[in-house]
Design an enzyme around this catalytic site. Structure first.
Site, PDB file in Angstrom:
ATOM      1  N   ILE A 178       0.832  -1.203   0.000  1.00 46.68           N
ATOM      2  CA  ILE A 178       0.000   0.000   0.000  1.00 46.68           C
ATOM      3  C   ILE A 178       0.867   1.252   0.000  1.00 46.68           C
ATOM      4  CG2 ILE A 178      -1.733   1.305   1.285  1.00 46.68           C
ATOM      5  CD1 ILE A 178      -2.728  -1.430   2.366  1.00 46.68           C
ATOM      6  N   ASP A 197      10.659   2.813   7.386  1.00 47.51           N
ATOM      7  CA  ASP A 197      10.347   1.385   7.360  1.00 47.51           C
ATOM      8  C   ASP A 197      11.660   0.620   7.475  1.00 47.51           C
ATOM      9  OD1 ASP A 197       9.738  -1.296   6.736  1.00 47.51           O
ATOM     10  OD2 ASP A 197       8.068  -0.709   5.462  1.00 47.51           O
ATOM     11  N   ALA A 257      -4.731   2.582   8.161  1.00 43.58           N
ATOM     12  CA  ALA A 257      -4.087   1.272   8.219  1.00 43.58           C
ATOM     13  C   ALA A 257      -4.696   0.429   9.331  1.00 43.58           C
ATOM     14  CB  ALA A 257      -2.586   1.435   8.399  1.00 43.58           C
ATOM     15  N   ARG A 258      -4.230   0.633  10.558  1.00 38.47           N
ATOM     16  CA  ARG A 258      -4.741  -0.091  11.724  1.00 38.47           C
ATOM     17  C   ARG A 258      -4.809   0.869  12.901  1.00 38.47           C
ATOM     18  NH1 ARG A 258      -7.587  -4.468  10.524  1.00 38.47           N
ATOM     19  NH2 ARG A 258      -6.450  -5.942   9.217  1.00 38.47           N
ATOM     20  N   GLU A 287     -13.472  -0.069  17.573  1.00 42.01           N
ATOM     21  CA  GLU A 287     -14.333   0.043  16.391  1.00 42.01           C
ATOM     22  C   GLU A 287     -15.673  -0.642  16.643  1.00 42.01           C
ATOM     23  OE1 GLU A 287     -12.374  -1.201  12.805  1.00 42.01           O
ATOM     24  OE2 GLU A 287     -10.844   0.357  12.964  1.00 42.01           O
ATOM     25  N   HIS A 306     -13.886   2.644   8.511  1.00 47.20           N
ATOM     26  CA  HIS A 306     -13.021   1.542   8.070  1.00 47.20           C
ATOM     27  C   HIS A 306     -13.380   1.106   6.642  1.00 47.20           C
ATOM     28  CE1 HIS A 306     -10.340  -1.826   9.866  1.00 47.20           C
ATOM     29  NE2 HIS A 306     -10.113  -1.704   8.566  1.00 47.20           N
TER      30      HIS A 306
END
Length: 350
Positions: A178, A197, A257-258, A287, A306
């Site tokens: 992504i 990263d 993302a999360r 959530e 989401h």
């Protein structure tokens, strides 16, 4: 004949799995059982010790019967399921990670578990760009105000004006499938892209036209920060009260993302103090967020439920990737994405 359970839901329907597997394994003698869970009409949650699952253990066991193979997105494959389904040999999960599967129990039972990385990469990348643009240019707020009959001409005042992506430094936390698409789009806009990263090869970053930097440097230099890392014990609350204060004044933070990557507790204060100029969120620590969530009514906050991966192409791609793994398994060929390679013959990754 091989019996297959197609355990779909209201996004990746059972029939998508059936059709994809028939296309991937033409001429194979297959019998199908089907199961449909209520996600996303009803939110996923923990079931029997696994996370982000939909449906019940009893429903899975009833649908499985003597099936040897299961394709699924959200059905809970728990220790209880593995104990009572001795015929099962393969579960192909059409998600970026098999979080709805008890991997230790599957391994103990000798069941191969595959997954589907990249299935929603294009959808999620496009959505992240959309959130950036919406936040930088106040699109949702100005739309809502105009619908109420308020013409906000003052948005053209210098202090209220938006920011272009062209020439802006954007930091991407995570550079997988992504993040790399997001970077490509941002490069086309003319942004300067920073990437944090630890798994990214510097040579690859240079070839892609992005600058690989440590996380703290990324936060100090980026006017926009977007999260694209996987959630692991090491990345939980990767962005938190300590390092969010490194952001430039008025920075925009995007999380599609999360929820667990971001510590949400300090966000209201950072917004109120101006460290954060805007937030754009598609995922949350809880959530859905509770009714008394402090960001529900905070200014300069964009929230969506989401939705980043919610495209029809994602559903078809997910089913196709999972069906491809099943077809390779049936032909005795190496699988591409195995979560527990130790159960394979010889115990080696394929």
């Amino acid at each position: 004949m091989t019996t297959v359970l197609a355990a779909g839901d209201e996004f990746v329907a059972p029939q998508l799995f059936v059709d994809a597997l028939r296309d991937a394994a033409p001429g194979t003698d297959l019998a199908f059982r089907t199961l449909r869970s209520p996600w996303p009409v009803e939110p996923f949650g923990p079931v029997g010790g696994v996370d982000e699952a939909s449906g019940s253990e009893e429903g899975v066991l009833k649908a499985l019967g003597d099936a040897e193979i299961a394709l699924t997105q959200m059905a809970p494959f728990t220790a209880k399921v593995f104990e009572q389904a001795p015929a099962l040999r393969l579960i192909s999960v059409c998600r970026g990670g098999p979080v709805n599967v008890d991997l230790a129990a599957a391994t103990k039972a000798g069941v191969v578990v595959s997954y589907a990385p990249g299935r929603n990469a294009a959808a999620a990348a496009e959505f992240a760009i959309g959130l950036m643009l919406a936040a930088l240019r106040r699109i949702p707020a100005s739309d809502a105000e105009l619908r109420k009959g308020v013409w906000r001409g003052d948005y053209y005042a210098y202090d209220n004006a938006g920011i272009e992506l062209d020439g802006t430094t954007v930091g991407l936390v995570g550079y997988g499938a992504i993040g790399s698409i997001v970077a490509r789009v941002l490069n086309a806009f003319g942004s300067h892209v920073l990437v944090a990263d630890p798994y990214t090869d510097p040579a690859r970053a240079a070839a892609d036209g992005v600058e690989l930097v440590p996380l703290e440097e990324l936060l100090r230099r980026s006017s926009v920060v977007s999260l694209h890392a996987r959630l692991t014990p090491e990345t939980r609350h990767l962005l938190n009260a300590d390092n969010l204060r490194l952001l430039p004044e008025g920075a925009v933070l995007v999380n599609s993302a999360r929820g667990g990557l971001l510590d949400y507790e300090p966000l209201p204060a950072l917004l109120a103090g101006g460290r954060l100029g805007a937030l754009a969120l598609d995922v949350y620590d809880i959530e859905p967020p509770p009714a008394d969530w402090p960001l529900h009514h905070a200014p300069n906050v964009i929230t969506t439920p989401h939705l980043a991966g919610a495209t029809r192409q994602t559903a078809h791609r997910a089913a196709a990737i999972s069906a491809g793994e099943v077809a390779r398994f049936l032909r005795g060929e190496p699988l591409r994405f195995v979560a527990n390679p130790e159960v394979l013959p010889g115990g080696a990754p394929q």
